[in-house]
Design a protein around this motif. Structure first.
Motif: not given
Length: 326
Positions: A230, A312-313, A315-317, A319-320
């Motif tokens: 992040t 967005m990338t 946030i997705l990473l 969360n993963r």
């Protein structure tokens, strides 16, 4: 009624009054911060709507042509576009990722896990935090003397060869300059992520016979990965949006004869431009040619979309990795 009973009743009344006063103060504070949030969102919404409205004439009729076009002297030119700026911003991001992120994360791990808690380490951390607040134009001057010009000072310490290696005023120089700019931010965010790792994980790894490097690789990095990713991607977003350092290291606003493809590496040591530079130039040109106002708004929208995709990338990473950690 005894004096003790009267005292008890008085204390209860005072406590009730204190609780009511605390509730009123808490409600007032909540209302203030909520109002600040609403005002901030309204200002951002107005700015975004106004920018999109100005850009609509460009993006609604010639989106692909605008993304694939090049710098032109007139806004009515049907070949006007931002592809050269996208090329520069893309490769700046690549160099920031390849340079600042490994060095920054490595430095953070060393400071947190390997360095002795001495006065020198405290001074180094203080310097890093102060460097994070240095204006970007100062980093632009550093990049000018370090990567563009053969400065006598840097030549004296053996770094004069960098100007020859980067090709002077090139996208390579810009990428390295912005990597230096965001490096303190990457180190600070990575340090905070490493500090958040529970001590029980480290002790458990040591209890199983792991070495320090194995503990870092198997426990610290997987657990701290969401925070590290992040912070680093948000730092890249800042690097892509900077304009002042690019002006100092030689980004130009015209005279680019080439319009290279995104993956073409042959232009990395040549003259370049980037999206923030194009926006600044077109805004300054709107007095001479009002059509550049709409083109600048369209370029702003393109840059915003690029930054939002990076966020967005992130946030997705995050969360993963948090799911894997859980």
């Amino acid at each position: 009624m005894t004096f003790s009973t009267i005292g008890t009743v008085a204390r209860r009344g005072a406590n009730g009054f204190e609780r009511k006063r605390t509730d009123v103060a808490g409600g007032l504070f909540k209302a203030v911060i909520l109002s600040a949030l609403v005002v901030s969102l309204l200002v951002l919404a107005v700015l975004l709507i106004d920018t999109v409205a100005d850009a609509w004439s460009q993006l609604s009729t010639r989106t692909w042509d605008f993304l694939n076009g090049s710098l032109r002297s007139r806004s009515i030119d049907d070949k006007l576009g931002v592809k050269q700026g996208l090329y520069g911003s893309f490769w700046i991001g690549v160099f920031v990722a390849l340079t600042a992120f490994p060095i920054g994360v490595g430095a953070a791990i060393y400071l947190e896990e390997y360095a002795n808690k001495s006065r020198l380490a405290a001074v180094i951390e203080l310097v890093i935090r102060n460097l994070a607040g240095v204006p970007s134009v100062v980093y632009g001057l550093l990049g000018l003397f370090l990567f563009v010009e053969r400065s006598t000072i840097f030549g004296f310490v053996g770094l004069g060869w960098l100007a020859d290696a980067t090709g002077g005023r090139s996208v390579l120089s810009a990428g390295l300059t912005l990597a230096v700019l965001v490096l303190p931010i990457v180190i600070i965010t990575a340090q905070e992520a490493v500090r958040s790792v529970p001590s029980g994980l480290k002790e458990g790894a040591y209890g199983l016979g792991a070495t320090k490097s194995e503990m870092v690789r198997t426990q610290i990095l997987p657990y701290a990965a969401p925070g590290i990713l992040t912070g680093t991607l948000l730092a890249m977003s800042r690097a892509i949006g900077e304009a002042a350092p690019l002006i100092l290291v030689g980004a130009i606003t015209g005279g680019l004869t080439r319009n290279p493809e995104l993956w073409d590496t042959s232009g990395l040591r040549e003259k370049f431009t980037a999206l923030p530079i194009i926006i600044v130039e077109w805004v300054s040109e709107r007095g001479r040619d009002p059509g550049f106002s709409e083109a600048a708004a369209a370029a702003i929208v393109v840059l915003l979309v690029l930054v939002l995709l990076l966020n967005m990338t992130a946030i997705l990473l995050r969360n993963r990795f948090e799911k894997k950690r859980g």
